[in-house]
Design a protein around this motif. Sequence first.
Motif, PDB file in Angstrom:
ATOM      1  N   ILE A   1       0.839  -1.197   0.000  1.00 51.55           N
ATOM      2  CA  ILE A   1       0.000   0.000   0.000  1.00 51.55           C
ATOM      3  C   ILE A   1       0.875   1.249   0.000  1.00 51.55           C
ATOM      4  O   ILE A   1       2.034   1.208   0.390  1.00 51.55           O
ATOM      5  N   GLU A   2       0.298   2.349  -0.465  1.00 49.89           N
ATOM      6  CA  GLU A   2       1.071   3.585  -0.536  1.00 49.89           C
ATOM      7  C   GLU A   2       0.161   4.793  -0.411  1.00 49.89           C
ATOM      8  O   GLU A   2      -1.034   4.730  -0.692  1.00 49.89           O
ATOM      9  N   GLY A   3       0.732   5.916   0.030  1.00 43.96           N
ATOM     10  CA  GLY A   3       0.030   7.199   0.025  1.00 43.96           C
ATOM     11  C   GLY A   3      -0.886   7.435   1.207  1.00 43.96           C
ATOM     12  O   GLY A   3      -1.180   6.544   1.996  1.00 43.96           O
ATOM     13  N   GLN A   4      -1.368   8.681   1.289  1.00 47.70           N
ATOM     14  CA  GLN A   4      -2.253   9.109   2.377  1.00 47.70           C
ATOM     15  C   GLN A   4      -3.528   8.272   2.431  1.00 47.70           C
ATOM     16  O   GLN A   4      -4.043   7.969   3.505  1.00 47.70           O
ATOM     17  N   PHE A   5      -4.033   7.885   1.260  1.00 50.46           N
ATOM     18  CA  PHE A   5      -5.296   7.149   1.226  1.00 50.46           C
ATOM     19  C   PHE A   5      -5.100   5.639   1.352  1.00 50.46           C
ATOM     20  O   PHE A   5      -6.045   4.874   1.192  1.00 50.46           O
TER      21      PHE A   5
ATOM     22  N   TYR B   1      -9.277   3.617  11.117  1.00 47.17           N
ATOM     23  CA  TYR B   1      -8.161   3.961  10.237  1.00 47.17           C
ATOM     24  C   TYR B   1      -6.897   3.791  11.067  1.00 47.17           C
ATOM     25  O   TYR B   1      -6.940   3.845  12.298  1.00 47.17           O
ATOM     26  N   VAL B   2      -5.774   3.535  10.423  1.00 44.70           N
ATOM     27  CA  VAL B   2      -4.524   3.441  11.178  1.00 44.70           C
ATOM     28  C   VAL B   2      -3.468   4.329  10.533  1.00 44.70           C
ATOM     29  O   VAL B   2      -3.527   4.624   9.346  1.00 44.70           O
ATOM     30  N   GLY B   3      -2.512   4.767  11.339  1.00 38.48           N
ATOM     31  CA  GLY B   3      -1.445   5.616  10.825  1.00 38.48           C
ATOM     32  C   GLY B   3      -1.415   6.935  11.569  1.00 38.48           C
ATOM     33  O   GLY B   3      -0.530   7.198  12.378  1.00 38.48           O
ATOM     34  N   THR B   4      -2.422   7.760  11.309  1.00 39.98           N
ATOM     35  CA  THR B   4      -2.477   9.080  11.952  1.00 39.98           C
ATOM     36  C   THR B   4      -3.794   9.285  12.694  1.00 39.98           C
ATOM     37  O   THR B   4      -4.215  10.423  12.919  1.00 39.98           O
ATOM     38  N   THR B   5      -4.423   8.208  13.093  1.00 42.59           N
ATOM     39  CA  THR B   5      -5.759   8.281  13.699  1.00 42.59           C
ATOM     40  C   THR B   5      -5.786   9.167  14.942  1.00 42.59           C
ATOM     41  O   THR B   5      -6.786   9.858  15.198  1.00 42.59           O
ATOM     42  N   HIS B   6      -4.697   9.156  15.716  1.00 44.34           N
ATOM     43  CA  HIS B   6      -4.681   9.924  16.970  1.00 44.34           C
ATOM     44  C   HIS B   6      -4.843  11.424  16.733  1.00 44.34           C
ATOM     45  O   HIS B   6      -5.312  12.145  17.617  1.00 44.34           O
TER      46      HIS B   6
ATOM     47  N   TYR C   1     -11.504   3.226  18.748  1.00 43.11           N
ATOM     48  CA  TYR C   1     -10.292   3.885  18.252  1.00 43.11           C
ATOM     49  C   TYR C   1      -9.253   2.853  17.798  1.00 43.11           C
ATOM     50  O   TYR C   1      -8.818   2.006  18.582  1.00 43.11           O
ATOM     51  N   HIS C   2      -8.867   2.922  16.511  1.00 40.10           N
ATOM     52  CA  HIS C   2      -7.896   1.987  15.940  1.00 40.10           C
ATOM     53  C   HIS C   2      -6.509   2.623  15.907  1.00 40.10           C
ATOM     54  O   HIS C   2      -6.371   3.818  15.642  1.00 40.10           O
ATOM     55  N   GLU C   3      -5.497   1.788  16.123  1.00 36.86           N
ATOM     56  CA  GLU C   3      -4.127   2.297  16.060  1.00 36.86           C
ATOM     57  C   GLU C   3      -3.166   1.145  15.725  1.00 36.86           C
ATOM     58  O   GLU C   3      -3.400  -0.002  16.122  1.00 36.86           O
ATOM     59  N   THR C   4      -2.113   1.458  14.987  1.00 35.41           N
ATOM     60  CA  THR C   4      -1.008   0.511  14.833  1.00 35.41           C
ATOM     61  C   THR C   4       0.062   0.932  15.818  1.00 35.41           C
ATOM     62  O   THR C   4       0.448   2.104  15.869  1.00 35.41           O
TER      63      THR C   4
ATOM     64  N   GLU D   1       4.354  -3.681  19.692  1.00 39.29           N
ATOM     65  CA  GLU D   1       3.742  -4.698  20.547  1.00 39.29           C
ATOM     66  C   GLU D   1       3.892  -4.380  22.037  1.00 39.29           C
ATOM     67  O   GLU D   1       2.956  -4.574  22.813  1.00 39.29           O
ATOM     68  N   ASN D   2       5.037  -3.868  22.439  1.00 35.76           N
ATOM     69  CA  ASN D   2       5.282  -3.612  23.870  1.00 35.76           C
ATOM     70  C   ASN D   2       4.513  -2.397  24.396  1.00 35.76           C
ATOM     71  O   ASN D   2       4.436  -2.190  25.609  1.00 35.76           O
ATOM     72  N   LEU D   3       3.940  -1.608  23.466  1.00 35.71           N
ATOM     73  CA  LEU D   3       3.169  -0.417  23.885  1.00 35.71           C
ATOM     74  C   LEU D   3       1.669  -0.571  23.618  1.00 35.71           C
ATOM     75  O   LEU D   3       0.901   0.381  23.802  1.00 35.71           O
ATOM     76  N   ALA D   4       1.263  -1.772  23.192  1.00 36.56           N
ATOM     77  CA  ALA D   4      -0.113  -1.979  22.706  1.00 36.56           C
ATOM     78  C   ALA D   4      -1.174  -1.632  23.736  1.00 36.56           C
ATOM     79  O   ALA D   4      -2.254  -1.165  23.384  1.00 36.56           O
ATOM     80  N   ARG D   5      -0.905  -1.842  25.023  1.00 37.87           N
ATOM     81  CA  ARG D   5      -1.911  -1.553  26.051  1.00 37.87           C
ATOM     82  C   ARG D   5      -1.679  -0.211  26.723  1.00 37.87           C
ATOM     83  O   ARG D   5      -2.414   0.166  27.622  1.00 37.87           O
ATOM     84  N   ILE D   6      -0.641   0.501  26.297  1.00 40.03           N
ATOM     85  CA  ILE D   6      -0.308   1.762  26.970  1.00 40.03           C
ATOM     86  C   ILE D   6      -0.590   2.969  26.075  1.00 40.03           C
ATOM     87  O   ILE D   6      -1.383   3.851  26.418  1.00 40.03           O
ATOM     88  N   ARG D   7       0.053   3.004  24.892  1.00 39.77           N
ATOM     89  CA  ARG D   7      -0.014   4.208  24.068  1.00 39.77           C
ATOM     90  C   ARG D   7      -1.416   4.561  23.573  1.00 39.77           C
ATOM     91  O   ARG D   7      -1.834   5.726  23.691  1.00 39.77           O
ATOM     92  N   PRO D   8      -2.179   3.593  23.001  1.00 40.51           N
ATOM     93  CA  PRO D   8      -3.519   3.977  22.496  1.00 40.51           C
ATOM     94  C   PRO D   8      -4.421   4.535  23.600  1.00 40.51           C
ATOM     95  O   PRO D   8      -5.105   5.549  23.407  1.00 40.51           O
ATOM     96  N   GLU D   9      -4.423   3.878  24.782  1.00 41.94           N
ATOM     97  CA  GLU D   9      -5.269   4.336  25.880  1.00 41.94           C
ATOM     98  C   GLU D   9      -4.828   5.719  26.372  1.00 41.94           C
ATOM     99  O   GLU D   9      -5.663   6.585  26.654  1.00 41.94           O
ATOM    100  N   LYS D  10      -3.503   5.926  26.445  1.00 38.98           N
ATOM    101  CA  LYS D  10      -2.979   7.215  26.903  1.00 38.98           C
ATOM    102  C   LYS D  10      -3.378   8.339  25.946  1.00 38.98           C
ATOM    103  O   LYS D  10      -3.734   9.445  26.371  1.00 38.98           O
ATOM    104  N   ARG D  11      -3.329   8.055  24.642  1.00 38.17           N
ATOM    105  CA  ARG D  11      -3.690   9.077  23.653  1.00 38.17           C
ATOM    106  C   ARG D  11      -5.159   9.477  23.782  1.00 38.17           C
ATOM    107  O   ARG D  11      -5.506  10.659  23.663  1.00 38.17           O
ATOM    108  N   ILE D  12      -6.017   8.494  24.027  1.00 45.48           N
ATOM    109  CA  ILE D  12      -7.445   8.800  24.210  1.00 45.48           C
ATOM    110  C   ILE D  12      -7.625   9.647  25.468  1.00 45.48           C
ATOM    111  O   ILE D  12      -8.359  10.652  25.466  1.00 45.48           O
TER     112      ILE D  12
END
Length: 343
Positions: free
Chosen positions: A136-140, A265-270, A289-292, A295-306
């Motif tokens: 895949i490529e590009g913003q879309f 969406y993933v990439g810049t969803t935050h 809320y979806h995020e890529t 692995e070691n931050l999977a339970r920390i970063r997405p929740e913190k951003r929300i």
Amino acid sequence: MHGMIRVPPEKGEEIRKKAVLEGFLDTARKIRKVRTKEGNFLEIPVTEAAYDSVESFLVLEQKNPEFLENSKSLKESLEGFLSKPELALVPAGWQILGNIIIVSIPEILEDKKTRIAEALLSMYPRCRTVVRDFGIEGQFRQPKRELLLGSGTETIHKEHGCFFKQDVTKVMYSKGNLEERKRMSKLGKGEIVVDMFAGIGYFSIPMAVHSKPKKIISIEINPESFAYLKENIKLNHVENIITPILEDCSQAAPEGEADRVIMGYVGTTHNYLEPAIRALKRSGGVLHYHETVPENLARIRPEKRIEEAAESLGKKVEVLETRRIKKYSPGVLHVVVDARICG
């Protein structure tokens, strides 16, 4: 379900040919003769596509289906055409959407790509096109793909009772998100929902078809995806539920209206968390809320951003669940966080 059509023997060949031409013959099972109280019949095994045939066939559940022996594997089909080192590099998996096969072929097999495509088509008689995938490529997040065999790259993929029309060279459709699409189909009954990154209707369509929300506002910025979103709304007869909007969701999302917001969406969803939270009713609502994420931050970063986005708007967060959707790349997961936002 193993569906079949029961027909008189004299009609058997006519219906079999129709099933082949219209792509609803299940080639993995045998056509067999049966005797019932009503007489002798042929049972022709069919796929779900038989329900959409112009003729209204009565599709029955086949008891004790008989399966044909597995056909040759792709490597077996290519023996004699490729050397042993080349056979070791032949892809072990591929994706089928509608009647199109999508396959990744290593560059070292460039001059064998057409032969590989021919072998794949021989394995899947219902398919008519083979497309090579380069990622895949590009913003879309558009796919980079090459037509190897066949005449068209547009297809209708049926999944979980929903139809998704798409051009596989223009829009992405991930089989890895299947369980999440099914999960969304069980949520939102009677609610107002905002789908921030609607695409061709990946989550909006299953939710509208199965859960019947009061309204879904489906926002998509890519004109090609948006065109298919509008077609899929009609194809699935959910015009009275889904309102499609062609715009940037940070500008188009309503304020204080939604019971539920999907951020698939993933990439810049935050970067879109604040407009997503503002879209929820003042009394609160649920965010998907979806995020890529590594692995070691999977339970920390997405929740913190929300939590940080909610705090900036004077809101509180209750994390309901963090789910792994799939492995996105080595060491990186695609996760979704369900969070209740309240005042």
